[in-house]
Every structure is written in C-alpha cells, then in structure tokens.
Design a protein around this motif. Structure first.
Motif, mmCIF file in Angstrom:
data_model
loop_
_atom_site.group_PDB
_atom_site.id
_atom_site.type_symbol
_atom_site.label_atom_id
_atom_site.label_comp_id
_atom_site.label_asym_id
_atom_site.label_seq_id
_atom_site.Cartn_x
_atom_site.Cartn_y
_atom_site.Cartn_z
ATOM 1 N N ILE A 129 -15.347 -34.364 -23.816
ATOM 2 C CA ILE A 129 -15.914 -35.594 -24.369
ATOM 3 C C ILE A 129 -14.917 -36.235 -25.325
ATOM 4 C CG2 ILE A 129 -17.736 -36.526 -25.843
ATOM 5 C CD1 ILE A 129 -19.620 -34.437 -24.658
ATOM 6 N N SER A 130 -14.270 -35.424 -26.149
ATOM 7 C CA SER A 130 -13.270 -35.927 -27.088
ATOM 8 C C SER A 130 -12.108 -36.583 -26.369
ATOM 9 C CB SER A 130 -12.766 -34.778 -27.974
ATOM 10 O OG SER A 130 -11.692 -35.185 -28.793
ATOM 11 N N ALA A 131 -11.740 -36.054 -25.189
ATOM 12 C CA ALA A 131 -10.628 -36.597 -24.410
ATOM 13 C C ALA A 131 -11.042 -37.759 -23.525
ATOM 14 C CB ALA A 131 -10.009 -35.497 -23.552
ATOM 15 N N SER A 132 -12.305 -38.178 -23.602
ATOM 16 C CA SER A 132 -12.836 -39.281 -22.795
ATOM 17 C C SER A 132 -12.744 -39.004 -21.300
ATOM 18 C CB SER A 132 -12.118 -40.593 -23.130
ATOM 19 O OG SER A 132 -12.322 -40.951 -24.483
ATOM 20 N N VAL A 133 -12.876 -37.732 -20.918
ATOM 21 C CA VAL A 133 -12.950 -37.388 -19.503
ATOM 22 C C VAL A 133 -14.316 -37.837 -18.989
ATOM 23 C CG1 VAL A 133 -12.970 -35.498 -17.830
ATOM 24 C CG2 VAL A 133 -11.405 -35.424 -19.774
ATOM 25 N N PRO A 134 -14.369 -38.638 -17.916
ATOM 26 C CA PRO A 134 -15.664 -39.126 -17.430
ATOM 27 C C PRO A 134 -16.539 -37.990 -16.909
ATOM 28 C CG PRO A 134 -13.918 -39.671 -15.871
ATOM 29 C CD PRO A 134 -13.238 -39.129 -17.093
ATOM 30 N N LEU A 135 -17.775 -37.927 -17.379
ATOM 31 C CA LEU A 135 -18.708 -36.874 -17.012
ATOM 32 C C LEU A 135 -19.984 -37.478 -16.447
ATOM 33 C CD1 LEU A 135 -18.423 -34.672 -20.251
ATOM 34 C CD2 LEU A 135 -17.114 -34.417 -18.141
ATOM 35 N N SER A 136 -20.582 -36.790 -15.488
ATOM 36 C CA SER A 136 -21.848 -37.255 -14.919
ATOM 37 C C SER A 136 -23.032 -36.866 -15.789
ATOM 38 C CB SER A 136 -22.037 -36.673 -13.514
ATOM 39 O OG SER A 136 -22.076 -35.253 -13.561
ATOM 40 N N MET A 137 -22.869 -35.856 -16.630
ATOM 41 C CA MET A 137 -23.946 -35.369 -17.482
ATOM 42 C C MET A 137 -23.345 -34.421 -18.514
ATOM 43 S SD MET A 137 -25.715 -32.644 -14.832
ATOM 44 C CE MET A 137 -25.345 -33.617 -13.357
ATOM 45 N N THR A 138 -24.114 -34.095 -19.522
ATOM 46 C CA THR A 138 -23.728 -33.044 -20.456
ATOM 47 C C THR A 138 -24.590 -31.820 -20.192
ATOM 48 O OG1 THR A 138 -25.263 -33.821 -22.158
ATOM 49 C CG2 THR A 138 -23.019 -34.730 -22.189
ATOM 50 N N PHE A 139 -24.398 -30.774 -20.959
ATOM 51 C CA PHE A 139 -25.192 -29.566 -20.787
ATOM 52 C C PHE A 139 -25.133 -28.746 -22.064
ATOM 53 C CE2 PHE A 139 -20.903 -28.523 -19.312
ATOM 54 C CZ PHE A 139 -20.625 -27.380 -20.053
ATOM 55 N N SER A 140 -25.966 -27.749 -22.145
ATOM 56 C CA SER A 140 -25.871 -26.743 -23.201
ATOM 57 C C SER A 140 -26.162 -25.378 -22.584
ATOM 58 C CB SER A 140 -26.826 -27.035 -24.362
ATOM 59 O OG SER A 140 -28.168 -26.936 -23.942
ATOM 60 N N ALA A 141 -25.722 -24.346 -23.261
ATOM 61 C CA ALA A 141 -25.862 -22.993 -22.725
ATOM 62 C C ALA A 141 -26.411 -22.070 -23.805
ATOM 63 C CB ALA A 141 -24.513 -22.474 -22.228
ATOM 64 N N THR A 142 -26.986 -20.976 -23.384
ATOM 65 C CA THR A 142 -27.515 -19.997 -24.318
ATOM 66 C C THR A 142 -27.369 -18.591 -23.756
ATOM 67 O OG1 THR A 142 -29.455 -19.402 -25.677
ATOM 68 C CG2 THR A 142 -29.873 -20.103 -23.412
ATOM 69 N N LEU A 143 -27.225 -17.643 -24.651
ATOM 70 C CA LEU A 143 -27.167 -16.220 -24.308
ATOM 71 C C LEU A 143 -28.470 -15.565 -24.734
ATOM 72 C CD1 LEU A 143 -25.671 -13.506 -23.592
ATOM 73 C CD2 LEU A 143 -24.915 -13.476 -25.989
ATOM 74 N N LEU A 144 -29.078 -14.828 -23.822
ATOM 75 C CA LEU A 144 -30.322 -14.118 -24.107
ATOM 76 C C LEU A 144 -30.142 -12.639 -23.775
ATOM 77 C CD1 LEU A 144 -32.843 -16.650 -22.530
ATOM 78 C CD2 LEU A 144 -32.341 -16.360 -24.957
ATOM 79 N N GLY A 145 -30.594 -11.779 -24.693
ATOM 80 C CA GLY A 145 -30.551 -10.345 -24.469
ATOM 81 C C GLY A 145 -31.956 -9.782 -24.385
ATOM 82 N N VAL A 146 -32.158 -8.858 -23.471
ATOM 83 C CA VAL A 146 -33.458 -8.201 -23.311
ATOM 84 C C VAL A 146 -33.350 -6.798 -23.875
ATOM 85 C CG1 VAL A 146 -35.250 -7.473 -21.691
ATOM 86 C CG2 VAL A 146 -33.927 -9.546 -21.232
ATOM 87 N N THR A 147 -34.179 -6.479 -24.871
ATOM 88 C CA THR A 147 -34.136 -5.178 -25.523
ATOM 89 C C THR A 147 -34.869 -4.126 -24.694
ATOM 90 O OG1 THR A 147 -36.171 -5.541 -26.783
ATOM 91 C CG2 THR A 147 -34.108 -6.360 -27.750
ATOM 92 N N LYS A 148 -34.787 -2.873 -25.122
ATOM 93 C CA LYS A 148 -35.466 -1.789 -24.420
ATOM 94 C C LYS A 148 -36.979 -1.941 -24.458
ATOM 95 C CE LYS A 148 -31.767 1.571 -25.235
ATOM 96 N NZ LYS A 148 -31.397 2.866 -25.864
ATOM 97 N N SER A 149 -37.488 -2.616 -25.500
ATOM 98 C CA SER A 149 -38.934 -2.838 -25.601
ATOM 99 C C SER A 149 -39.391 -4.063 -24.824
ATOM 100 C CB SER A 149 -39.332 -2.980 -27.071
ATOM 101 O OG SER A 149 -38.663 -4.075 -27.672
ATOM 102 N N GLY A 150 -38.458 -4.776 -24.189
ATOM 103 C CA GLY A 150 -38.814 -5.946 -23.400
ATOM 104 C C GLY A 150 -38.761 -7.259 -24.146
ATOM 105 N N ASP A 151 -38.363 -7.235 -25.433
ATOM 106 C CA ASP A 151 -38.252 -8.474 -26.201
ATOM 107 C C ASP A 151 -37.001 -9.240 -25.781
ATOM 108 O OD1 ASP A 151 -40.540 -7.840 -27.667
ATOM 109 O OD2 ASP A 151 -39.374 -6.685 -29.131
ATOM 110 N N ILE A 152 -37.089 -10.560 -25.822
ATOM 111 C CA ILE A 152 -35.948 -11.414 -25.492
ATOM 112 C C ILE A 152 -35.367 -11.965 -26.781
ATOM 113 C CG2 ILE A 152 -35.210 -13.530 -24.334
ATOM 114 C CD1 ILE A 152 -37.265 -13.013 -22.203
ATOM 115 N N VAL A 153 -34.090 -11.691 -27.009
ATOM 116 C CA VAL A 153 -33.409 -12.074 -28.242
ATOM 117 C C VAL A 153 -32.400 -13.164 -27.931
ATOM 118 C CG1 VAL A 153 -31.990 -11.272 -30.169
ATOM 119 C CG2 VAL A 153 -33.692 -9.747 -29.142
ATOM 120 N N ARG A 154 -32.441 -14.243 -28.695
ATOM 121 C CA ARG A 154 -31.501 -15.355 -28.524
ATOM 122 C C ARG A 154 -30.202 -15.071 -29.273
ATOM 123 N NH1 ARG A 154 -32.558 -21.579 -30.625
ATOM 124 N NH2 ARG A 154 -30.486 -22.404 -30.087
#
Length: 247
Positions: A129-154
């Motif tokens: 975006i800073s370099a003004s490269v033409p893009l069709s859309m933006t996005f975001s990403a996330t990492l999720l971990g699943v614990t031994k008890s089944g909880d999902i941690v961001r």
C-alpha cells in the motif's frame, strides 16, 4: 490485550515500506517494496501479461533456510491474489517485497513459522500500500491456537504455541474471502470450523446494522481489517496535514 502497532513509509530508498509489531507474539517485522522493477536474470519467471511477485524473508540472526523458503511461497500466493498485476506499467515487471524479522523470539530450524506468519502478511500488505501497488482488496490475518482443554487462544505467544494441540492461520479479505488457511497439529473438522468462525470475527468484526452491513466505526476499532484501514488513514492524514492546515 494490547493491540498491534504499524507505521508506513519510513525507508527512503524503497518505493514503499512499513513496520508491524504484534505485542502478543512479540514479533516486529520491517517490510520494503520496490515496484515495478526489472528482474534481471529471471526472464524465465516473468509473466507476459502481468506482474511477477517476488518475496524474500530475512530471519533476525540466522541465515534463511527451508522454513523461510516455505513461507515465502505462501506469502507469494496470498499477495499474488490481491495485486492487480495487469495495470499499466506492471506487465513483465516485478514487485519485489523484502520482509525482515527485526524483533521477537528467534525461530529455530524445525520450529513452526505460523507464529510469525500473520505479522509477515500484515507488513507485506502495508508495504505494498505504501508503494502504491494497485490492489483489488486488502486483508487481515490472525493466528489461533487450540489448547489441550479445547480453548481457542488468539495470537498465542511462541511458548504457548509450542504447547498448543493445533495452530491455525487464516487470512480474510476485506470482501470476506478466505484467502489463506494454514493449519498444523491434531484437530477435527469441528475444531477447524470453530477456529475459522473466530478468525472471521477477529478479522471482519461482528457488529452489523439492521441492513446487514458492518458498523464501520466499530469495525475500525475492533477488527483486523479495521486496523489496516485506520493505519492507512493515519498515514494519509500525516502526508496531507499541511494542506488541511492551509484551508
């Protein structure tokens, strides 16, 4: 939880640059983009009708290895989906992105690269975006971990990620497309689907109006795509504040 921080256009010898830091995982990424450029010695890789995206990942204190080559391929795949490489001046040219891991826990050979992957994706997107490269859309990403008890941690820390039963990285576009799904560990489909639903909420936000549209103000403050939008808006304001002051 303390949110991520990012800034744009602070490297003067690149067409575009950005830094991204995620306090939860501790990783700090510096990205630089040069585009459009010639790719000397890579005529076999050039595409006749669109741009060729090249990505290089530089680890903090070690030389690049198999892990870096693997994640470079994933980054190239995601970014190649959003770059409008057929715009004027881009066919048969290159978009070269370099991402340096300048802070955070060292990734040893054999360790999972998923813990740093969302930060690399965000730094790469903001650099383009800073370099003004033409893009069709933006996005975001996330990492999720699943614990031994089944909880999902961001955004689990590197230590928590090693102890997790499974790890999942999702990239969701501003148009609500699933651009990337990378998972490792032991999990069933129900666990994956729950992780995906959490990822959509994190990236897109969950507040919708009566007409079904996302509340833009809440989306800006609470979601990953809102953070990207806000970062770009802050940079635009900084670039043009002198014009606003003269009005």
């Amino acid at each position: 939880m303390i949110g991520p921080t990012a800034s744009l256009s602070h490297l003067h010898r690149a067409d575009g640059s950005a830094s991204y830091k995620c306090p939860a995982t501790g990783y700090n990424i510096l990205g630089a983009v040069n585009a459009p450029v010639e790719l000397p010695g890579r005529r076999d890789a050039l595409k006749p009708e669109e741009a060729t995206v090249e990505v290089f990942v530089k680890p903090g204190t070690t030389t690049a290895g198999v892990g870096e080559r693997y994640v470079e391929g994933l980054l190239r795949s995601v970014l190649g989906k959003v770059v409008l490489g057929r715009e004027k001046g881009f066919p048969r040219r290159g978009v070269v992105l370099t991402l340096a891991i300048v802070g955070g826990e060292n990734i040893e050979r054999g360790d999972s690269y998923l813990t740093v992957f969302p930060a690399l994706l965000h730094a790469g997107l903001l650099s383009m975006i800073s370099a003004s490269v033409p893009l069709s859309m933006t996005f975001s990403a996330t990492l999720l971990g699943v614990t031994k008890s089944g909880d999902i941690v961001r955004d689990p820390s590197p230590a928590a990620a090693k102890a997790a039963v499974s790890l999942h990285v999702f990239a969701i576009s501003s148009k609500n497309h699933l651009l990337l799904n990378e998972s490792e560990g032991r999990f069933d489909f129900d666990t994956w689907e729950l992780a995906r639903q959490n990822a959509v909420t994190i990236c897109q936000g969950s507040s919708k109006g009566s007409d079904g549209d996302v509340n833009m103000e809440e989306e800006k403050n609470a979601s990953g795509n809102g953070f990207i939008r806000e970062t770009v808006e802050d940079q635009i304001y900084s670039d043009y504040v002198y014009k606003l002051d003269s009005i």
